[in-house]
Design a protein around this motif. Structure first.
Motif: not given
Length: 459
Positions: A7-13, A15-22, A171-179
């Motif tokens: 679930l952590t991986t799914r939420l991270t992915v 969140f990263t995709l959503a942040s990248g899209l925004v 996006t990478l920073v947002a992915g790390f923060l999302g993880w």
């Protein structure tokens, strides 16, 4: 096999995709807005140059004078190109620059009225406008003006590179923060998992501390606690049932073993052997009845099916059972009374068995000289069958357990005057439930009543 992700991986992915899209949408919006702003600036600049050229045309007295004046005016405007046409004749044109032949059509269809084109030497934006000659009936002049926009494009290319780099890094920073956020946010779930792994069959009473979990997980913890409570109740009931079953089976088996060993210890006469075998047959019959009852209850646990449903006159079945128990009732000096009538849809043999169990218990516990009453009441909603007898009052705390298997109201394991195994009421309850009904019991002031309710079903 389909890959499984935490679930952590799914939420991270996600969140990263959503942040990248925004961020991509934001960067695209910034780039488009700046490019539009440059187009507006170029449009205003081109209009100014057209206005300046119009003034020069209005002051010129001849084509030669027009060329001289435009050369003087445009000499200091770097990157500006002007062409003045009279029909197909060129009155003035900037040296070494060629306008597109369809500039007028491009201007009419372009955004904000500014045409853009690209050549080998660079990128340009331009406009065209008709300028009438004052005091003359000649056709108006066509003024074409263009600007070199290389500096704008250079700025946009640099801006896009910066935006791409920023969006990638962000996006990478947002992915790390999302993880990190997902890992911290799901920590209570991991704690719940660890707590659940520590629960065993011997520790079912150790529930989840719902107060320690977030609001979103508190409901899950409460639900798990309720599930554990139900499991503990069922486990305790199963343990008690297994103990009772072992005891009930041990008694007749021990009797058979003891009697057989005593018989084999010395020679016996034929008559004695016959008596011993007859006694053993009674024990075998008791074991057979117990096993048959257990099989019946096992089927009931998996959904008892009515084999032969039909319309049954309950009062007729009760009257037939009265005839069967008449000898026993006379021996106990108990009177049997039937009141009321009613019908229900169900299995005749099952109904007779349920009513027989209640009648035999009532006769057994009714003092001499008292009555056992079977009261039947039928209405539009269903039929109620009450079996009422006078006798010892059952403790209120024991009533909820009367329908448990092998349970007896008295603490002794076996009554001297009964060969029952304590399964009669459990079987009766299973039969009533199979008919989608309910059974209740109450006892007060020396009177006990077992009430069976059967809902009415379409014929």
């Amino acid at each position: 096999m389909k890959a499984r992700y935490s679930l952590t991986t799914r939420l991270t992915v996600l969140f990263t995709l959503a942040s990248g899209l925004v961020l991509i949408c934001l960067g695209t919006l910034v780039a488009v807005s700046i490019d539009r702003h440059f187009v507006e600036l170029d449009r205003d600049a081109l209009r100014d140059k057209i206005h300046l050229t119009r003034e020069v045309i209005s002051k010129s007295k001849s084509p030669q004078d027009l060329q001289t004046r435009l050369d003087d005016v445009l000499h200091s405007h770097k990157g500006l190109y002007v062409s003045v046409l009279r029909g197909a004749e060129s009155l003035y044109s900037t040296t070494d620059f060629q306008f597109p032949k369809d500039l007028i059509a491009l201007t009419q269809t372009a955004r904000l009225g500014v045409a853009s084109w690209q050549t080998k030497s660079g990128e340009y934006r331009g406009m065209s406008e008709s300028v009438p000659l004052p005091g003359s009936s000649d056709p108006p002049l066509q003024v074409w003006v263009a600007l070199d926009i290389a500096h704008h494009k250079h700025f946009m290319y640099g801006l896009i590179r910066v935006l791409v780099g920023y969006v990638t890094l962000a996006t990478l920073v947002a992915g790390f923060l999302g993880w990190w956020a997902a890992k911290k946010g799901l920590a209570p779930l991991r704690a719940m998992r660890s707590r659940a792994m520590s629960i065993t069959a011997q520790r079912l009473d150790e529930g989840m501390p719902s107060q320690e979990f977030p609001v979103e997980m508190a409901d899950l913890a409460t639900t798990l606690n309720e599930m554990l409570r139900r499991l503990k109740e069922e486990f305790d009931r199963l343990s008690e049932f297994s103990s009772d079953l072992a005891h009930e089976l041990r008694t007749p088996i021990n009797n058979l073993m003891t009697q057989t060993q005593v018989t084999l210890s010395q020679a016996r006469s034929t008559t004695e052997y016959q008596e011993i075998l007859a006694s053993n047959a009674e024990e075998y019959q008791r074991l057979a009845r117990m096993i048959a009852d257990m099989l019946f209850l096992a089927k009931a646990d998996h959904g008892l099916i009515l084999p032969r449903p039909e319309i049954i006159a309950v009062h007729d079945e009760a009257r037939a059972l009265f005839d069967f128990y008449e000898a026993l009732a006379e021996e106990q000096q108990v009177r049997l009374t039937l009141a009321g009538e009613g019908e229900l849809s169900g299995d005749r043999l099952m109904l007779r068995r349920a009513l027989s169990n209640l009648l035999s218990n009532a006769i057994r516990y009714t003092p001499p000289g008292e009555n056992v009453v079977v009261s039947i009441k039928g209405d539009l909603h269903g039929t109620t069958v009450d079996v009422i007898n006078n006798g010892p009052t059952i403790d209120e705390q024991m009533i909820p357990r009367l329908f448990d298997r092998f349970f007896r109201a008295d603490k002794s394991r076996k009554q001297l005057d009964s060969d029952g195994a304590g399964l009669g009421l459990s079987i009766t309850q299973a039969i009533v439930h199979a008919h989608r009904g309910r059974i209740t019991a109450n006892s007060a002031n020396g009177k006990t009543c077992f009430s069976m309710y059967f809902p009415r079903t379409p014929r």
